[in-house]
Motif scaffolding. Structure first.
Motif, PDB file in Angstrom:
ATOM      1  N   GLN A 237     -10.841   5.020  -1.120  1.00 16.71           N
ATOM      2  CA  GLN A 237     -10.535   4.224  -0.095  1.00 16.71           C
ATOM      3  C   GLN A 237     -10.818   3.017  -0.143  1.00 16.71           C
ATOM      4  O   GLN A 237     -10.298   1.928   0.629  1.00 16.71           O
ATOM      5  CB  GLN A 237     -10.960   4.923   1.234  1.00 16.71           C
ATOM      6  N   LYS A 241      -5.100  -1.872  -3.247  1.00 21.56           N
ATOM      7  CA  LYS A 241      -3.894  -1.191  -3.927  1.00 21.56           C
ATOM      8  C   LYS A 241      -3.061  -2.325  -4.432  1.00 21.56           C
ATOM      9  O   LYS A 241      -3.038  -3.546  -3.821  1.00 21.56           O
ATOM     10  CB  LYS A 241      -2.926  -0.921  -2.337  1.00 21.56           C
ATOM     11  N   ARG A 242      -2.456  -2.045  -5.577  1.00 20.17           N
ATOM     12  CA  ARG A 242      -1.645  -3.115  -6.222  1.00 20.17           C
ATOM     13  C   ARG A 242      -0.092  -2.920  -5.804  1.00 20.17           C
ATOM     14  O   ARG A 242       0.334  -1.907  -5.374  1.00 20.17           O
ATOM     15  CB  ARG A 242      -1.466  -2.774  -7.727  1.00 20.17           C
ATOM     16  N   HIS A 243       0.214  -4.217  -5.427  1.00 18.68           N
ATOM     17  CA  HIS A 243       1.658  -4.131  -5.030  1.00 18.68           C
ATOM     18  C   HIS A 243       2.801  -4.595  -5.833  1.00 18.68           C
ATOM     19  O   HIS A 243       2.511  -5.231  -6.783  1.00 18.68           O
ATOM     20  CB  HIS A 243       1.625  -5.034  -3.517  1.00 18.68           C
ATOM     21  N   GLU A 515      -6.977   6.424  -8.335  1.00 19.18           N
ATOM     22  CA  GLU A 515      -5.640   6.159  -7.704  1.00 19.18           C
ATOM     23  C   GLU A 515      -5.202   7.447  -7.121  1.00 19.18           C
ATOM     24  O   GLU A 515      -4.336   7.250  -6.211  1.00 19.18           O
ATOM     25  CB  GLU A 515      -4.800   5.567  -8.758  1.00 19.18           C
TER      26      GLU A 515
END
Ligand SMILES: NC(=O)C1=CN([C@@H]2O[C@H](COP(=O)(O)OP(=O)(O)OC[C@H]3O[C@@H](n4cnc5c(N)ncnc54)[C@H](O)[C@@H]3O)[C@@H](O)[C@H]2O)[C@@H](O)CC1
Ligand SMILES: [K+]
Length: 517
Positions: A237, A241-243, A515
């Motif tokens: 958590q 996060k990769r965008h 992930e």
């Protein structure tokens, strides 16, 4: 997962009783049933099995009476041994003692020296021992008589299930101050108590089971607990996060100031770990003579030569260049392999007050601070320090043994006094935040005590800060990930053959698992 002190748990029990309206005797029934569940798994068949329940005078003993009743009903032969007189028992424990007595169950009192023979005889025939003598109400040391009984139980070689916490262990510190039950299993109620997760308490607890006794999760959330056991779910958590539109600059620019002649590996490990942890860009600043070598050794990491001393360590003249490099960095990792050369230590002390970016200080960077702690107060940006117990002792001016006997307190006090986030390494690394938060790690193994392992950790933490994690969370997540990679490495290579490079190379696998978690 939250970790609690005895007082926090007692308060949570009280709120559940007073505000939610679940009577204490119901909580006790739930607690007892949860222990019975574990006992059933251990014993397989219950009918005909002999179980010895050692009970104390408080509510922990009350749980013991519930356990005894259910096992009797299931057909076990149960012997209840009370460390006190039935007349001493009050409240919910008394209710459950009365029920047992109404069922015709004999209660043996074992609070006098004549009782040692009963205990010895019981232990010969018993299949399993339940330790319900002391729970979260216990402080200090057991008396000599109880100490003898505990030693007999520990020497019996029988499975021991501790109720809530092994008797003799302090819930808040994990310390033992005399004989303590060595459980094969501990069933703890509601939330794990701090002392069950840290040395030496963790070893006394054996396999830890966390049992729901119907304390509402919403009530737990309202308490704003700030102590955590690091688990895969919690760390997953925390991670950024990769965008899809991401650009390498979005994932952080990390400056690593490391290395000296003979210690180039530290610089390589730290800067490579930065990239393997997901940071966008890593720049390694090293003494000039080592620079060309680094250009050959490293492909993805950018490098910068720095003014050096005659001994090929970073010199005090490097200050301005390094300050300039920090301008374009999001975070700085300082210290791996820089040596203990006095001029280089002077450079560290000159640099730190000038920094306006978060900094992770490790190894010789920390040694430069021993005896010069006031430098820490001059740093305006957030700081993470990553001492092993010896370095912590040197920094705090105490003995290594004192650090090890009091890991939580020492880390928390140092964090509060010097306003730095502390990663105190060692078995069950603890992370103490400037904000008062505390994390206890659950990964890692003794095979990770190998040269360069700490350099990898520094790189992971800096890489995560670069990606926008708050320093204390980056430190906590970094410690868990590093330990997890070490655990995977030990599975593949064994603990003895594990190298820092193995830990480094397993980082991507750990990130991939997280992930998906
Ligand atoms: N309603 C509740 O609060 C619940 C409590 N539960 C159980 O209750 C336990 C806590 O119960 P208590 O608060 O009654 O405390 P304990 O049952 O842990 O025992 C406390 C007793 O031990 C004595 N004591 C403390 N240190 C001592 C030492 N060094 N030497 C000798 N005696 C010492 C205390 O004076 C007290 O009489 C928990 O661990 C858990 O097992 C569970 O039943 C769940 C519900
Ligand atoms: K106990």
């Amino acid at each position: 997962m939250f970790l609690v002190t005895a007082e926090e748990m007692q308060n949570l029990d009280k709120l559940t009783i007073d505000q939610v309206g679940i009577p204490g005797v119901v909580l006790m029934e739930n607690a007892g049933l949860q222990v019975v569940k574990v006992i059933k798994e251990i014993l397989g068949e219950v009918p005909g099995k002999q179980v010895a329940v050692f009970a104390g005078k408080g509510n922990n003993g009350g749980d013991g009476f519930v356990i005894a009743r259910h096992l009797l009903n299931m057909g076990a032969e149960v012997k209840v041994l009370l460390n006190g007189e039935p007349a001493d028992i009050t409240g919910d424990a008394k209710v459950n003692l009365n029920i047992l007595q109404n069922m015709g169950q004999k209660i043996f009192t074992i609070n006098n020296s004549n009782s040692l023979n009963i205990v010895k005889l019981t232990l010969v025939y018993t299949d399993l021992i339940v330790d319900a003598v002391f729970g979260t109400g216990f402080k200090g040391a057991v008396n000599d008589h109880m100490g003898k009984i505990i030693s007999l139980i520990n020497e019996s070689g029988k499975p021991v299930v501790a109720v809530d916490i092994p008797s003799g262990l302090e819930a808040n510190t994990g310390q033992v101050h005399g004989p303590c039950i060595r459980a094969t299993h501990t069933v703890t109620f509601g939330l794990p108590k701090l002392g069950l997760t840290i040395h030496p308490g963790k070893e006394y607890a054996g396999q830890l089971h966390i049992a729901d006794i119907s304390i509402p999760p919403d009530l737990v959330k309202k308490q704003n607990f700030n102590k955590f056991l690091l688990t895969k779910e919690l760390v997953a958590q925390m991670l950024p996060k990769r965008h899809s539109q991401g650009h390498k600059g979005d994932y952080g620019r990390v400056l690593v100031v490391a290395g000296s002649e003979g210690l180039t590996g530290a610089a390589v490990l730290t800067s490579t770990a930065v990239l393997k942890s997901g940071a966008g860009l890593a720049t390694l600043a090293v003494p000039r003579s080592l620079h060309d070598l680094m250009e050959i050794k490293l492909t993805e990491v950018m490098t910068k030569p720095l003014p050096e001393t005659e001994k090929k360590t970073i010199s005090r003249d490097a200050l301005e260049e390094v300050i300039a490099l920090t301008e374009s960095a999001d975070v700085v990792a300082l210290g791996p392999g820089i040596s203990t050369e006095p001029a280089t230590a002077g450079f560290v002390r000159d640099l730190l007050p000038e920094l306006n970016k978060p900094v992770v200080i490790d190894a010789d960077g920390l040694n430069a601070l021993a005896g010069n702690l006031e430098v820490l107060k001059k740093i305006e940006a957030p700081v993470v320090i990553t001492p092993h117990p010896g370095e912590m002792a040197r920094l705090a001016g105490i003995k290594t043994e004192e650090v090890q006997n009091n890991r939580i307190e020492v880390a928390r006090e140092f964090a509060a006094n010097w306003r730095v986030n502390v990663v105190l390494k060692g078995a069950e690394t603890v992370i103490a935040g400037v904000d008062g938060s505390l994390f206890v790690n659950s990964t890692g193994n003794p095979g990770m005590a190998t040269g360069g392992s700490g350099d990898v950790l520094t790189g992971v933490i800096a890489g995560l800060i670069g990606q926008g994690l708050a320093p204390v969370r980056a430190a906590a997540a970094g410690v868990f990930i590093h330990g997890y990679a070490g655990d995977l490495g030990a599975l593949e290579k064994g603990q003895a053959g594990l190298l820092a490079g193995d830990i480094l190379n397993l980082l991507p696998k750990v990130f991939r698992e997280l992930e998906g978690a």
